[in-house]
Structure formats: C-alpha cells, structure tokens
Design a protein around this motif. Structure first.
Motif, PDB file in Angstrom:
ATOM      1  N   HIS A   1       1.520  -0.298   3.274  1.00  0.00           N
ATOM      2  CA  HIS A   1       2.324  -1.287   2.554  1.00  0.00           C
ATOM      3  C   HIS A   1       3.781  -0.870   2.707  1.00  0.00           C
ATOM      4  O   HIS A   1       4.168   0.210   2.286  1.00  0.00           O
ATOM      5  CB  HIS A   1       1.860  -1.281   1.088  1.00  0.00           C
TER       6      HIS A   1
ATOM      7  N   HIS B   1      -4.782  -0.375   5.505  1.00  0.00           N
ATOM      8  CA  HIS B   1      -3.451  -0.894   5.824  1.00  0.00           C
ATOM      9  C   HIS B   1      -2.409  -0.013   5.146  1.00  0.00           C
ATOM     10  O   HIS B   1      -2.739   0.778   4.261  1.00  0.00           O
ATOM     11  CB  HIS B   1      -3.299  -2.337   5.339  1.00  0.00           C
TER      12      HIS B   1
ATOM     13  N   HIS C   1      -2.908  -8.217  -4.991  1.00  0.00           N
ATOM     14  CA  HIS C   1      -1.689  -7.467  -5.341  1.00  0.00           C
ATOM     15  C   HIS C   1      -1.044  -7.695  -6.701  1.00  0.00           C
ATOM     16  O   HIS C   1      -0.925  -8.814  -7.165  1.00  0.00           O
ATOM     17  CB  HIS C   1      -0.625  -7.796  -4.301  1.00  0.00           C
TER      18      HIS C   1
ATOM     19  N   HIS D   1       4.324  -7.590  -4.203  1.00  0.00           N
ATOM     20  CA  HIS D   1       4.466  -8.651  -3.188  1.00  0.00           C
ATOM     21  C   HIS D   1       5.068  -9.928  -3.798  1.00  0.00           C
ATOM     22  O   HIS D   1       4.828 -11.013  -3.302  1.00  0.00           O
ATOM     23  CB  HIS D   1       3.109  -9.014  -2.550  1.00  0.00           C
TER      24      HIS D   1
ATOM     25  N   HIS E   1      -5.118   1.052   0.111  1.00  0.00           N
ATOM     26  CA  HIS E   1      -4.272   1.352   1.273  1.00  0.00           C
ATOM     27  C   HIS E   1      -4.972   2.279   2.265  1.00  0.00           C
ATOM     28  O   HIS E   1      -4.354   3.178   2.837  1.00  0.00           O
ATOM     29  CB  HIS E   1      -2.924   1.923   0.823  1.00  0.00           C
TER      30      HIS E   1
ATOM     31  N   ASP F   1       1.973  -5.907   3.983  1.00  0.00           N
ATOM     32  CA  ASP F   1       0.840  -5.054   4.360  1.00  0.00           C
ATOM     33  C   ASP F   1       0.600  -5.166   5.860  1.00  0.00           C
ATOM     34  O   ASP F   1       0.495  -6.268   6.395  1.00  0.00           O
ATOM     35  CB  ASP F   1      -0.433  -5.500   3.629  1.00  0.00           C
TER      36      ASP F   1
HETATM   37 ZN    ZN Z   1       0.501  -4.351  -0.306  1.00  0.00          ZN
END
Ligand code: ZN
Length: 359
Positions: free
Chosen positions: A226, A224, A124, A127, A221, A134
């Motif tokens: 975010h 997952h 990342h 974050h 992404h 995530d």
């Molecule tokens: Zn992320």
C-alpha cells in the motif's frame, strides 16, 4: 405521572406521523457517508483537492488510471476504484515505468480510491482522499487479461499465515527492488506491508537502508503493498500524517509483530467498523460539496494518459442513478483494533525473537 404524560405525548406524535405515512427520517447529516460515496460513478469535475484525512475524507478532481498501459493492468475493475488525485495517478504510472526498467514485468494495480473518495462499502479504512494505492506483489502476466480474469485471478500470498514470515520460495530480489523504487519517491511517505515482508527487508537489504524507514508493518498486505503519498499542493484542508521515525524500524517496533499480541482473535468481531457508522457529519464539511459537484461528461474525460493531467469539463446532465457498490471479496478486513495511523505499540515489546524453525 408527568413522565407518563410525556411518554404518552411522544407515542401519540409517533402514531400521528405513522398515520400520515411519515417515517421519522434521520437528518441529512446522519446519512451514512459510505452509501453516498460508494454510489458515485464519476469524479467531481473541479480542481484536484483532498479534504480531511486518509481515513476520514474525500477528494475532488479525481482522475482514473486507464485499465491498461504498457507497464500495468488494473485488477478488479468492477469495483471502480481506479481513481485518485492526479499526482497519485501520475506517480503510479511513473512507478510502473521505473519498475519495468528495474526488471519487474509490470504492475497489477489494486484499489486506489472511489471516484470522489470517501469511505467504501467494503474493505479499506483509508484510501479516502485519493492518496493511497494498493499494488499487487504478483508480477503482471505478459498478456492482457480479460475483464473476467481481472476479477477472478488470485493474488499470490507472500507470507505464511502461521509464522508470519515471508515464503522464501516466492520472494525475489525483484520484489525488494519494486518496494525500494516505490519508497524512493519523495512524494511517498509510507508503504504498508505485512510484518513478514518488513522483516524480510530488514534481514536482507544491504547498503542503503534509509528507505526502510518508509516501509511500515501492518496487518494484511501479504499479497499487495500500500503506497501512500503526502498531501499535495492545492489541498490546504488535507490533514497530513505524522512523520515516520527516522530509524529503519527494524528493532523493537517490528519485534512486537512477532509476539502473540497482534494476532489475538478480535474479541468483538461484530462491532461496526468506522466506515460503517461514519456519517456526512463526521467528514469535513467540504465533502458535501464534493458529492454535489457536477461530474465529467464521461469516465474517459478524466482518464490519465500521461503528460498534462486532464481537467474534466463538467457534464450538463445530472449523475446517473446510483447503484450499490460491488462488494469486494478479498477486501482484507482488519481487526477492529487495527489502526493504520497509530504508532506501533512500544510498551512491553520484547527483544526480537529468533526465527522459528522452518517446517
Ligand atoms: Zn491499501
């Protein structure tokens, strides 16, 4: 002649330093921030506060989400990235409960932040201030996974790499409900998903579409999503992100993602990423104090168990010796041009193209 003499003096100085065994050290401010923050094992045991921006900052008073809860499991535990601002951790716990009530079996939690945030050794760009998390798009198995399973279990890729469209056989109404639930919280400002997932929602969500505003297309992404929350009370030095536009984002800005432009190979793949060159001088000055702050007595002390958020007592002993952070294998590095904070380019975006034929 003069120049030659100056050069001569300079190399003489270097030679003398060499004889004395002194390397020319970069100033402390030039230390790479990711090395320092990546080595921290425990949070700064002070009041919860985020400093700087999502992609350039740090935070104090972090708490950890427990490895297991009734409706979640933490993935890739060796990364030690299950730390966040207390408001973030409480929200993830709430999302796991609400999503379970909606019919999602439980959350698999990916990276949140390092104990004191800051840039990471791998992965990342953001974050960094405890306000990003995530969450996998793979439902939680109905058994507690071992640590080894959490390190090795593969996530389900929801998007076809060639067409950038969601694999229809994998997408369920429960995936939509999970994203809708996450977007429903006022604290949540943005949810980053693969453009294919955004398109799937644009094409299928009926009725209330207001929450689509928060769902933002971005590279990666695809296994997952975010979830990003806004700056929290008590963090006057937290820099807010620009608000998302009011519309559902299903028009031209989304169409750009289905052109060739965003997917061109990175012309300069070896160019250093921002996190690789970021020094302490690039971060808010408070991040030095965050690094220097005492830690809690243990990781358990600042672990969230619902209700009142624990406030860790400062440990009397200095931090454990630092070790390099565990490399993350599927960190989903983005092209260096990628920037989560830039608006989607609007220039030259064509009208949405028809769906390519399925094959
Ligand atoms: Zn992320």
């Amino acid at each position: 002649m003069k120049t030659a003499m100056r050069l001569g003096k300079k190399s003489l100085l270097a030679a003398v330093l060499g004889l004395l065994g002194l390397a020319i050290q970069p100033a402390a401010a030039e230390e790479r921030a990711k090395d320092l923050f990546g080595a921290e094992k425990l949070p700064a045991a002070t009041a919860a506060q985020s400093f700087g921006f999502y992609s350039k900052g740090c935070f104090a008073g972090g708490v950890a989400i427990p490895m297991d809860g009734p409706t979640w499991q933490v993935m890739r535990p060796s990364r030690n990235r299950r730390w966040g601002h207390p408001a973030m951790i409480a929200l993830i716990e709430k999302l796991s409960r609400d999503a379970a009530a909606d019919g999602w079996p439980g959350l698999l939690i990916g990276d949140i932040s390092q104990p004191r945030g800051g840039p990471m050794m791998t992965g990342h760009a953001s974050h960094q201030i405890g306000l990003d998390a995530d969450i996998w798009l793979t439902p939680m198995p109905d058994r507690a996974m071992t640590r080894a399973q959490r390190e090795s279990m593969s996530a389900t890729l929801m998007v076809d790499e060639k067409t950038h469209l969601v694999k229809d056989a994998l997408w369920t109404p429960q995936h939509t409900a999970l994203l809708k639930r996450a977007a429903s919280y006022p604290e949540v400002e943005r949810i980053l998903v693969n453009p294919g997932i955004k398109k799937k929602l644009c094409d299928t969500v009926k009725g209330d579409r207001s929450w689509l505003r928060k769902i933002r297309p971005f590279w990666g992404h695809d296994y997952h999503f975010h979830m990003r929350i806004g700056c929290q009370p008590g963090s006057p030095d937290c820099k807010a992100q620009e608000a998302t536009p009011d519309d559902d984002g299903c028009g031209k800005p989304l169409a750009w993602w289905f052109t060739e432009e965003p997917w061109r190979p990175n012309k300069n793949p070896d160019a250093p990423k921002a996190r690789d060159v970021m020094t302490m001088a690039n971060l808010p000055k408070e991040c030095r104090a965050v690094l220097d702050a005492p830690g809690p007595v243990s990781a358990e002390a600042p672990t969230f168990h619902g209700g009142a958020v624990p406030v860790a007592a400062a440990a009397p002993e200095p931090e454990a010796p630092s070790q390099p952070a565990t490399p993350a294998s599927d960190s989903g590095d983005l092209p260096s041009a990628a920037n989560a904070f830039a608006a989607t380019p609007r220039m030259g975006a064509p009208v949405p193209r028809p769906r390519p034929p399925a094959n």
